[in-house]
Design a protein around this motif. Structure first.
Motif, PDB file in Angstrom:
ATOM      1  N   PRO A 179     -33.510 -68.183  18.448  1.00  0.00           N
ATOM      2  CA  PRO A 179     -32.988 -67.263  17.417  1.00  0.00           C
ATOM      3  C   PRO A 179     -31.772 -66.468  17.877  1.00  0.00           C
ATOM      4  O   PRO A 179     -30.954 -66.050  17.045  1.00  0.00           O
ATOM      5  N   GLU A 180     -31.644 -66.246  19.178  1.00  0.00           N
ATOM      6  CA  GLU A 180     -30.509 -65.464  19.677  1.00  0.00           C
ATOM      7  C   GLU A 180     -29.186 -66.106  19.298  1.00  0.00           C
ATOM      8  O   GLU A 180     -28.220 -65.415  18.949  1.00  0.00           O
ATOM      9  N   PHE A 181     -29.129 -67.428  19.359  1.00  0.00           N
ATOM     10  CA  PHE A 181     -27.882 -68.111  19.047  1.00  0.00           C
ATOM     11  C   PHE A 181     -27.471 -67.894  17.591  1.00  0.00           C
ATOM     12  O   PHE A 181     -26.282 -67.727  17.274  1.00  0.00           O
ATOM     13  N   TYR A 182     -28.443 -67.888  16.689  1.00  0.00           N
ATOM     14  CA  TYR A 182     -28.137 -67.663  15.270  1.00  0.00           C
ATOM     15  C   TYR A 182     -27.655 -66.226  15.045  1.00  0.00           C
ATOM     16  O   TYR A 182     -26.725 -65.982  14.269  1.00  0.00           O
ATOM     17  N   ASP A 183     -28.309 -65.271  15.720  1.00  0.00           N
ATOM     18  CA  ASP A 183     -27.874 -63.877  15.593  1.00  0.00           C
ATOM     19  C   ASP A 183     -26.437 -63.707  16.074  1.00  0.00           C
ATOM     20  O   ASP A 183     -25.634 -63.001  15.458  1.00  0.00           O
ATOM     21  N   ARG A 184     -26.123 -64.334  17.181  1.00  0.00           N
ATOM     22  CA  ARG A 184     -24.774 -64.207  17.726  1.00  0.00           C
ATOM     23  C   ARG A 184     -23.748 -64.879  16.807  1.00  0.00           C
ATOM     24  O   ARG A 184     -22.641 -64.375  16.621  1.00  0.00           O
ATOM     25  N   ARG A 185     -24.125 -66.042  16.269  1.00  0.00           N
ATOM     26  CA  ARG A 185     -23.189 -66.709  15.356  1.00  0.00           C
ATOM     27  C   ARG A 185     -22.999 -65.887  14.080  1.00  0.00           C
ATOM     28  O   ARG A 185     -21.891 -65.849  13.519  1.00  0.00           O
ATOM     29  N   ALA A 186     -24.060 -65.209  13.660  1.00  0.00           N
ATOM     30  CA  ALA A 186     -23.933 -64.324  12.498  1.00  0.00           C
ATOM     31  C   ALA A 186     -22.928 -63.208  12.778  1.00  0.00           C
ATOM     32  O   ALA A 186     -22.135 -62.834  11.894  1.00  0.00           O
ATOM     33  N   ASP A 187     -22.951 -62.665  13.992  1.00  0.00           N
ATOM     34  CA  ASP A 187     -21.970 -61.639  14.361  1.00  0.00           C
ATOM     35  C   ASP A 187     -20.548 -62.165  14.184  1.00  0.00           C
ATOM     36  O   ASP A 187     -19.656 -61.459  13.688  1.00  0.00           O
TER      37      ASP A 187
END
Length: 288
Positions: A244-252
């Motif tokens: 999930p961290e990767f999706y959060d970062r891409r959302a940023d």
């Protein structure tokens, strides 16, 4: 032990450090542990009646106590037992008898490395490499010592040569990739984000893991290259789609680009993954 780079500000939460580092006695994440397997110093059989494995054969009583073979045998035995101070003394005595021995210098350097006396270890390894420049293990240990004192340029130079010398290049290549990662972290900590991104590019070339793509995306984010950061995070997601961290970062990154719909989709995906996976095995240990 892995160290997290934890920052309170929004800006610094993106600084990456997803691997152990040498400095300050912290854990090591890439095969250069201080307590590596010792490399026994060879005993010249022509100098004494010594046979069999160095660490298992009793030296005959006919061999003088102060002879070079006995000193090396005792030094190797103490090194195997992790009695590094005692082994260092024996190697020092052996050097009084045989001053220009690359093997003995490397053995003493190894003992000093394991006592965290890195500058002295570098001196011994350098002298040994002057005599035997193609000794891959000695060069690897010097690379470790350089990294321990924060001289990543020389550590990378040594490990690059080790990769060329090692018949089995995979471990050395991974170590070199992680050294690039260490230097990238140092540069990011000093706001040298373009240079940090270049180091992560070299790390990815050698070890194209999801985490290395994630770490380069962090550097690109700080350079304002949000589209490139999105590309790296997309690669990371393709390699670890349940992180999930990767999706959060891409959302940023999507938000920085004004792509609110894509950002919301990534936030929702990250949240669903967080709910599906226990916290203990959720986002990577790299931290934000």
């Amino acid at each position: 032990e892995l160290r997290r780079c934890i920052r309170s500000s929004q800006r610094n939460k993106w600084i990456p450090l997803g691997l152990g580092i040498f400095l300050g006695g912290l854990g090591v994440a890439f095969g250069l542990s201080v307590r590596t397997t010792p490399v026994p110093v060879p005993i010249n059989k022509s100098e004494a009646a010594v046979s069999g494995a160095l660490l298992t054969t009793n030296i005959p009583e006919s061999v003088s106590v102060d002879s070079l073979p006995r000193l090396l045998y005792v030094a190797n035995t103490n090194m195997e037992r992790e009695l590094y101070a005692e082994a260092e003394d024996q190697f020092s005595d052996a050097l009084q008898i045989k001053k220009d021995s690359a093997e003995i210098l490397a053995g003493r350097g190894f003992c000093r490395l394991n006592q965290r006396r890195f500058t002295e270890a570098i001196e011994d390894f350098t002298k040994a490499l002057d005599l035997a420049p193609d000794d891959a293990m000695t060069r690897k240990h010097r690379a470790q010592s350089f990294a321990e004192v924060g001289d990543f340029d020389r550590a990378i130079e040594d490990m690059t040569r080790v990769v060329q010398l090692m018949p089995n290049k995979s471990q050395a290549t991974n170590t070199l990739a992680d050294l690039y990662g260490l230097r990238s972290h140092y540069r990011a900590e000093n706001d040298m984000f373009p240079e940090a991104a270049e180091d992560m590019t070299d790390a990815i070339r050698l070890k194209p893991t999801a985490e290395n793509y994630r770490r380069r995306s962090s550097c690109l984010y700080h350079c304002g290259k949000y589209e490139l950061a999105v590309d790296d995070l997309s690669v990371a997601i393709s390699k670890e789609p349940a992180n999930p961290e990767f999706y959060d970062r891409r959302a940023d990154c999507h938000e920085k680009l004004g792509q609110q719909e894509q950002a919301e989709q990534d936030r929702q995906k990250a949240e669903s993954l967080k709910q599906a996976v226990p916290a203990s095995i959720g986002p990577s240990a790299s931290g934000k």
